[in-house]
Structure formats: C-alpha cells, structure tokens
Scaffold this motif. Structure first.
Motif, PDB file in Angstrom:
ATOM      1  N   GLY A   1      -5.653  11.305  15.627  1.00  0.00           N
ATOM      2  CA  GLY A   1      -4.990  10.120  15.699  1.00  0.00           C
ATOM      3  C   GLY A   1      -3.594   9.561  14.047  1.00  0.00           C
ATOM      4  O   GLY A   1      -3.728  10.006  13.386  1.00  0.00           O
ATOM      5  N   ILE A   2      -2.715   8.411  15.207  1.00  0.00           N
ATOM      6  CA  ILE A   2      -1.587   8.161  13.890  1.00  0.00           C
ATOM      7  C   ILE A   2      -1.670   6.734  14.539  1.00  0.00           C
ATOM      8  O   ILE A   2      -1.635   5.862  15.377  1.00  0.00           O
ATOM      9  N   TYR A   3      -1.806   6.384  13.300  1.00  0.00           N
ATOM     10  CA  TYR A   3      -1.765   4.907  12.708  1.00  0.00           C
ATOM     11  C   TYR A   3      -0.605   4.284  11.950  1.00  0.00           C
ATOM     12  O   TYR A   3       0.025   5.207  11.282  1.00  0.00           O
ATOM     13  N   LEU A   4      -0.308   3.030  12.923  1.00  0.00           N
ATOM     14  CA  LEU A   4       1.482   1.926  12.487  1.00  0.00           C
ATOM     15  C   LEU A   4       0.807   0.521  11.708  1.00  0.00           C
ATOM     16  O   LEU A   4       0.154  -0.154  12.458  1.00  0.00           O
TER      17      LEU A   4
ATOM     18  N   GLU B   1      -0.420  -8.741   1.842  1.00  0.00           N
ATOM     19  CA  GLU B   1      -1.654  -8.710   2.764  1.00  0.00           C
ATOM     20  C   GLU B   1      -1.790  -8.876   3.995  1.00  0.00           C
ATOM     21  O   GLU B   1      -2.558  -7.966   3.931  1.00  0.00           O
ATOM     22  N   SER B   2      -0.855  -9.264   4.434  1.00  0.00           N
ATOM     23  CA  SER B   2      -1.011  -8.811   6.082  1.00  0.00           C
ATOM     24  C   SER B   2      -0.997  -7.312   5.993  1.00  0.00           C
ATOM     25  O   SER B   2      -1.848  -6.872   6.852  1.00  0.00           O
ATOM     26  N   ALA B   3      -0.502  -6.573   5.077  1.00  0.00           N
ATOM     27  CA  ALA B   3      -0.619  -5.046   5.448  1.00  0.00           C
ATOM     28  C   ALA B   3      -2.005  -4.239   4.636  1.00  0.00           C
ATOM     29  O   ALA B   3      -2.064  -3.957   5.727  1.00  0.00           O
ATOM     30  N   ALA B   4      -2.721  -5.194   4.020  1.00  0.00           N
ATOM     31  CA  ALA B   4      -4.035  -4.648   3.305  1.00  0.00           C
ATOM     32  C   ALA B   4      -4.772  -4.775   5.137  1.00  0.00           C
ATOM     33  O   ALA B   4      -5.604  -3.840   5.083  1.00  0.00           O
ATOM     34  N   ILE B   5      -4.757  -6.337   5.022  1.00  0.00           N
ATOM     35  CA  ILE B   5      -5.581  -6.677   6.021  1.00  0.00           C
ATOM     36  C   ILE B   5      -5.859  -5.866   7.572  1.00  0.00           C
ATOM     37  O   ILE B   5      -6.631  -4.977   7.648  1.00  0.00           O
ATOM     38  N   GLN B   6      -4.456  -5.096   7.845  1.00  0.00           N
ATOM     39  CA  GLN B   6      -3.767  -4.513   9.423  1.00  0.00           C
ATOM     40  C   GLN B   6      -4.407  -2.769   8.327  1.00  0.00           C
ATOM     41  O   GLN B   6      -5.514  -2.210   9.676  1.00  0.00           O
ATOM     42  N   GLN B   7      -5.012  -2.457   7.589  1.00  0.00           N
ATOM     43  CA  GLN B   7      -5.224  -0.972   6.952  1.00  0.00           C
ATOM     44  C   GLN B   7      -6.748  -0.937   7.173  1.00  0.00           C
ATOM     45  O   GLN B   7      -7.414  -0.297   7.855  1.00  0.00           O
ATOM     46  N   ALA B   8      -7.214  -2.123   6.593  1.00  0.00           N
ATOM     47  CA  ALA B   8      -9.049  -1.843   6.237  1.00  0.00           C
ATOM     48  C   ALA B   8      -9.408  -2.171   8.078  1.00  0.00           C
ATOM     49  O   ALA B   8      -9.638  -0.658   7.740  1.00  0.00           O
ATOM     50  N   ALA B   9      -8.497  -3.195   8.428  1.00  0.00           N
ATOM     51  CA  ALA B   9      -9.128  -2.484   9.877  1.00  0.00           C
ATOM     52  C   ALA B   9      -8.849  -1.647  11.174  1.00  0.00           C
ATOM     53  O   ALA B   9      -9.678  -1.288  11.643  1.00  0.00           O
ATOM     54  N   LEU B  10      -7.934  -0.830  10.227  1.00  0.00           N
ATOM     55  CA  LEU B  10      -7.863   0.594  10.910  1.00  0.00           C
ATOM     56  C   LEU B  10      -8.235   1.554  11.038  1.00  0.00           C
ATOM     57  O   LEU B  10      -8.209   1.847  11.720  1.00  0.00           O
ATOM     58  N   LEU B  11      -8.313   1.322   9.493  1.00  0.00           N
ATOM     59  CA  LEU B  11      -9.634   2.243   9.274  1.00  0.00           C
ATOM     60  C   LEU B  11     -11.093   2.248   9.198  1.00  0.00           C
ATOM     61  O   LEU B  11     -11.880   3.079  10.240  1.00  0.00           O
TER      62      LEU B  11
ATOM     63  N   ASN C   1       4.478  14.388   8.939  1.00  0.00           N
ATOM     64  CA  ASN C   1       5.538  14.900   7.711  1.00  0.00           C
ATOM     65  C   ASN C   1       4.533  15.239   6.685  1.00  0.00           C
ATOM     66  O   ASN C   1       4.429  14.362   5.879  1.00  0.00           O
ATOM     67  N   PRO C   2       4.445  16.766   5.849  1.00  0.00           N
ATOM     68  CA  PRO C   2       3.951  16.528   4.831  1.00  0.00           C
ATOM     69  C   PRO C   2       4.318  16.200   3.267  1.00  0.00           C
ATOM     70  O   PRO C   2       3.679  15.811   2.296  1.00  0.00           O
ATOM     71  N   TYR C   3       5.355  15.379   3.618  1.00  0.00           N
ATOM     72  CA  TYR C   3       6.489  14.754   2.584  1.00  0.00           C
ATOM     73  C   TYR C   3       6.101  13.215   3.071  1.00  0.00           C
ATOM     74  O   TYR C   3       6.752  12.760   1.585  1.00  0.00           O
ATOM     75  N   GLN C   4       5.812  12.188   3.807  1.00  0.00           N
ATOM     76  CA  GLN C   4       5.381  11.678   3.530  1.00  0.00           C
ATOM     77  C   GLN C   4       4.376  10.811   2.541  1.00  0.00           C
ATOM     78  O   GLN C   4       3.202  11.628   2.835  1.00  0.00           O
ATOM     79  N   LEU C   5       4.382   9.682   2.303  1.00  0.00           N
ATOM     80  CA  LEU C   5       3.918   9.555   0.902  1.00  0.00           C
ATOM     81  C   LEU C   5       2.515   8.946   1.765  1.00  0.00           C
ATOM     82  O   LEU C   5       1.212   8.891   0.926  1.00  0.00           O
ATOM     83  N   ASN C   6       2.453   8.267   2.463  1.00  0.00           N
ATOM     84  CA  ASN C   6       0.795   7.699   3.632  1.00  0.00           C
ATOM     85  C   ASN C   6       0.635   8.499   4.286  1.00  0.00           C
ATOM     86  O   ASN C   6       1.365   8.567   5.152  1.00  0.00           O
ATOM     87  N   GLU C   7      -0.700   7.525   4.700  1.00  0.00           N
ATOM     88  CA  GLU C   7      -1.305   8.844   6.324  1.00  0.00           C
ATOM     89  C   GLU C   7      -0.693   7.820   6.754  1.00  0.00           C
ATOM     90  O   GLU C   7      -0.996   8.273   8.376  1.00  0.00           O
TER      91      GLU C   7
END
Length: 105
Positions: free
Chosen positions: A3-6, A20-30, A44-50
């Motif tokens: 999967g891909i998470y947005l 803080e909102s982005a961190a909450i989203q990331q923790a919940a999605l993980l 994209n192999p050049y993408q910084l984040n997963e």
C-alpha cells in the motif's frame, strides 16, 4: 499486501498545528498498516519519505510506473476532500490504481 499512504500536511486534526497534525496522521496510519499487514510501496526512489503528501505527485508516479497497488491509506476522507472536490476526474483516476482505500477515521 502492499500500500501507499497519503498524509495531508494542511489539515488540522483535533485543533493541532500542521506539524503535530501530520505526526498524528503518520502514527495512526503506521498503526493501521501494522494491523492490516500492509507493506509500504515507494514508487519514486528519489522520494524522501515513504508516504506521499501531494496527490498530484502520487498520481504522476502511478501513471509513470503503471502499477496496480493493493490499497491507499489515508487518515480520513477529509484528508483528500479538497483534492477530490477540485479535481474530481483526477481523484477518480487516482482511485482506479488501488483495489481498496482504507481510512483510520
């Protein structure tokens, strides 16, 4: 399952600021990915984040690689709401690359 998470860095969750909102989203999605057994896909192999933060970039990479992915994970429907309303055709195309769309909330 793959999967891909947005993550939408522009929405406010529970009144928190962007970071803080982005961190909450990331923790919940993980956490959701662990529960559902979803392995993140990095097109994209050049993408910084997963994860992706820009739906246009995700759509571009999906078109470029012509891959069908098991699922798209998002925090909520609100996290894609502006994109879906502004670009309904692109949202339909983007959704077509995924078998399922999973949300936390």
């Amino acid at each position: 399952m793959k999967g891909i998470y947005l993550i939408n860095e522009k929405i406010h969750i529970n009144g928190y600021v962007h970071d803080e909102s982005a961190a909450i989203q990331q923790a919940a999605l993980l956490d959701l990915m662990n529960k559902e057994g979803v392995a993140p896909v990095k097109l994209n192999p050049y993408q910084l984040n997963e994860h992706y933060t820009i739906p246009h970039a995700l759509l571009y990479d999906l078109k470029l690689h012509k891959k069908q992915i098991d699922c798209l994970l998002m925090y909520s429907n609100e996290s894609i709401g502006d994109f879906a309303l502004t670009y309904p055709a692109r949202w339909l195309i983007l959704k077509s690359y995924f078998d399922r769309i999973l949300t936390v909330a």
